[in-house]
Design an enzyme around this catalytic site. Structure first.
Site: not given
Length: 231
Positions: A122, A160, A188
């Site tokens: 995103h 991650q 996040h």
């Protein structure tokens, strides 16, 4: 009649759509095209500037407004020079190593390294802390280099899990040892500020190599990163 290639493309698109908001990494290697660095940074900035302006115009923003007209240029420079600067191999820090002349044979832990990265699904921020450790086999690395390696791999579109693995693999290669570990605890914003909008949750990932796969060594490392370091 659809060709097999067209069918494969459709199946792939269906998989992407089915993935939805799930964070799935393809591999431990950042996916880059072979021609990723054929354009200069200046050329990339010029191209991205146009794309950002187009997005903003499509959203209906008045790009003649004094507050907005400089945004495409600022975003383009930020993408290339800052938050995605870790994509370029020329920016990779040199992990200077030294002989362990003082024969320190215990674990060395560098904890609470600030992580600023960007979710590749995103393009929203990932913010947290990394804790990195190694056990020397005759070679040591400068402390600041550990921070720089974290920063370099964080400055790219990431998941991650991949970031955690890349940090460990880079230090393993630089120091010639498998005895490296990394734990990252991060928020996040693609979870915290959109979608489920859970502002409290964070994500923890780990990668343990060599001796850190052993229960006692791993426990020692995890105990160290719990220590209070408010000075």
């Amino acid at each position: 009649m659809k060709t097999e290639i067209e069918k494969n493309k459709e199946r792939y698109q269906e998989q992407i759509e089915a993935m939805g908001n799930d964070h799935v990494g393809s591999s431990a290697v950042t996916p880059l095209r072979e021609d990723a660095f054929e354009l200069s940074d200046i050329e990339k900035i010029a191209s991205i500037k146009k794309d950002v302006a187009h997005i903003m115009e499509t959203l209906g923003l008045d790009m003649t407004d004094d507050s907005l007209k400089g945004t495409p240029s600022r975003v383009a420079k930020m993408f290339v020079n800052e938050i995605f600067g870790g994509l370029h191999p020329d920016r990779k820090p040199k992990a200077s190593t030294f002989d362990n002349n003082y024969k320190y044979g215990e674990m060395l832990v560098e904890k609470n390294i600030v992580v600023y990265s960007t979710c590749e699904h995103h393009l929203l921020p990932i913010v947290g802390r990394a804790h990195v450790a190694y056990i020397s086999n005759g070679t040591v690395v400068g402390l600041s280099k550990m921070n720089r390696i974290v920063d370099y791999y964080a400055k790219r579109p990431q998941v991650q899990e991949r970031l955690t693995m890349q940090i460990v693999q880079e230090l393993q290669q630089a120091m010639g040892t498998q005895d490296v570990a990394c734990v990252i605890d991060a928020k996040h914003l693609c979870v915290n500020s959109r979608g489920i909008r859970d502002i409290e949750s964070s994500t923890v990932t780990s990668e343990f190599g060599g001796k850190f796969k052993e229960k006692e060594t791993r426990r020692e490392f995890l105990d160290y990163i719990k220590l209070d370091t408010d000075f």
